[in-house]
Design an enzyme around this catalytic site. Structure first.
Site, PDB file in Angstrom:
ATOM      1  N   GLU A  40       0.905  -1.194  -0.017  1.00  0.00           N
ATOM      2  CA  GLU A  40       0.117  -0.066  -0.240  1.00  0.00           C
ATOM      3  C   GLU A  40       1.024   1.224  -0.002  1.00  0.00           C
ATOM      4  O   GLU A  40       1.612   1.607   0.898  1.00  0.00           O
ATOM      5  CB  GLU A  40      -1.071   0.022   1.267  1.00  0.00           C
ATOM      6  N   ARG A  44       0.698  10.407   0.126  1.00  0.00           N
ATOM      7  CA  ARG A  44       1.280  11.420   1.032  1.00  0.00           C
ATOM      8  C   ARG A  44       2.362  12.332   0.473  1.00  0.00           C
ATOM      9  O   ARG A  44       2.549  13.373   1.090  1.00  0.00           O
ATOM     10  CB  ARG A  44       1.470  10.933   2.486  1.00  0.00           C
ATOM     11  N   LYS A 128     -11.029  -1.562   7.015  1.00  0.00           N
ATOM     12  CA  LYS A 128      -9.927  -1.391   7.354  1.00  0.00           C
ATOM     13  C   LYS A 128     -10.108  -0.419   8.958  1.00  0.00           C
ATOM     14  O   LYS A 128     -10.935   0.477   8.780  1.00  0.00           O
ATOM     15  CB  LYS A 128      -8.828  -0.284   6.631  1.00  0.00           C
TER      16      LYS A 128
HETATM   17  O1  LIG Z   1      -2.032   7.255   5.060  1.00  0.00           O
HETATM   18  C1  LIG Z   1      -3.040   6.533   5.340  1.00  0.00           C
HETATM   19  O2  LIG Z   1      -4.324   6.540   4.615  1.00  0.00           O
HETATM   20  C2  LIG Z   1      -2.800   5.442   6.268  1.00  0.00           C
HETATM   21  O3  LIG Z   1      -3.021   4.181   5.676  1.00  0.00           O
HETATM   22  C3  LIG Z   1      -2.244   5.641   7.270  1.00  0.00           C
HETATM   23  C4  LIG Z   1      -1.613   4.353   7.812  1.00  0.00           C
HETATM   24  O4  LIG Z   1      -2.454   3.262   7.943  1.00  0.00           O
HETATM   25  C5  LIG Z   1      -0.902   4.589   9.060  1.00  0.00           C
HETATM   26  O5  LIG Z   1      -0.231   5.684   9.217  1.00  0.00           O
HETATM   27  C6  LIG Z   1      -0.346   3.509   9.766  1.00  0.00           C
HETATM   28  O6  LIG Z   1       0.905   3.710   9.953  1.00  0.00           O
HETATM   29  P1  LIG Z   1       1.464   3.119  11.458  1.00  0.00           P
HETATM   30  O7  LIG Z   1       0.771   3.217  12.710  1.00  0.00           O
HETATM   31  O8  LIG Z   1       2.932   3.726  11.613  1.00  0.00           O
HETATM   32  O9  LIG Z   1       1.642   1.707  11.287  1.00  0.00           O
END
Ligand SMILES: O=C(O)C(=O)C[C@H](O)[C@H](O)COP(=O)(O)O
Length: 209
Positions: A40, A44, A128
């Site tokens: 994925e 960003r 999700k």
């Molecule tokens: O940008 C998005 O839409 C995402 O998907 C956000 C991510 O799921 C989280 O940022 C997971 O990040 P961690 O907590 O670091 O594993």
């Protein structure tokens, strides 16, 4: 591929942020070499769509998806780039409509029972949970399994190698997502060997879960 078959392709979906376009292909190859095929890549950064396109064209075995879908126009752009699935951190009526108009399978984000009801009403059965740890983690998923036993989850947010097995042991969890397979310092140093090793550890979680 539909969302459920994508979720079943491995226990962990790495959430990837690409700042330098030239990192996209070697990083994706490092993950696939380690046995992690579903990727994925988040919308960003300005190079995200080009990074998806490069992986789609050049990395054999990768199942490349797009993350951070938050606007209707993200669907078209992602399909054009070659993404095979999309992930959103939440779900709005505008995103539901855009999803219906698009060929891109969507894994929509939810965080509350009301979100779950709205997503199910829109036709989604794979969701999700985001941000998973912050929303209540394993306890939250167990609680959601009561009223919503027919729904499957990919919890993401705040999960790491140490806690992933607890999530994967739940009957309503098919896979988990997280950024721990692609640590910022490893990507900055182009330490693809470390990323392959992290991917191998993550792929093994599927054999014990
Ligand atoms: O940008 C998005 O839409 C995402 O998907 C956000 C991510 O799921 C989280 O940022 C997971 O990040 P961690 O907590 O670091 O594993």
């Amino acid at each position: 591929m539909n969302i459920l078959s994508i979720m079943r392709s491995g226990p962990v979906i790495p959430v990837i942020v690409i700042d330098r376009l030239e990192d996209a292909v070697p990083l994706a190859r490092a993950l696939v070499t380690g046995g992690v095929r579903v990727l994925e890549l988040t919308l960003r950064t300005p190079v995200a769509l080009k990074a998806i396109e490069a992986i789609a064209n050049e990395v054999e075995g990768a199942i490349i998806g797009v993350g951070t879908i938050t606007r209707p126009e993200d669907f078209d752009a992602s399909v054009k780039a070659g993404a095979l699935f999309g992930v959103s951190p939440g779900l709005t009526p505008e995103l539901v409509a855009a999803s219906r108009d698009s060929s891109l399978p969507l894994l929509p984000g939810v965080m509350t029972p009301s979100d779950v009801i709205a997503a199910r009403a829109a036709g989604f059965t794979e969701l999700k949970l985001f941000p998973a740890q912050q929303a209540g983690g394993v306890g939250m998923l167990k609680a959601l399994g009561g009223p919503f036993p027919e729904l499957s989850f990919c919890p993401t947010g705040g999960i790491g190698a140490a806690t992933a097995p607890d999530f994967l042991a739940l009957p309503n969890v098919v896979c988990v997502g997280g950024s721990w397979l692609t640590p910022g310092d490893a990507v900055a140093a182009r330490d693809w060997g470390r990323i392959t090793a992290l991917a191998q550890d993550a792929a093994r979680l599927g054999q014990t879960a």
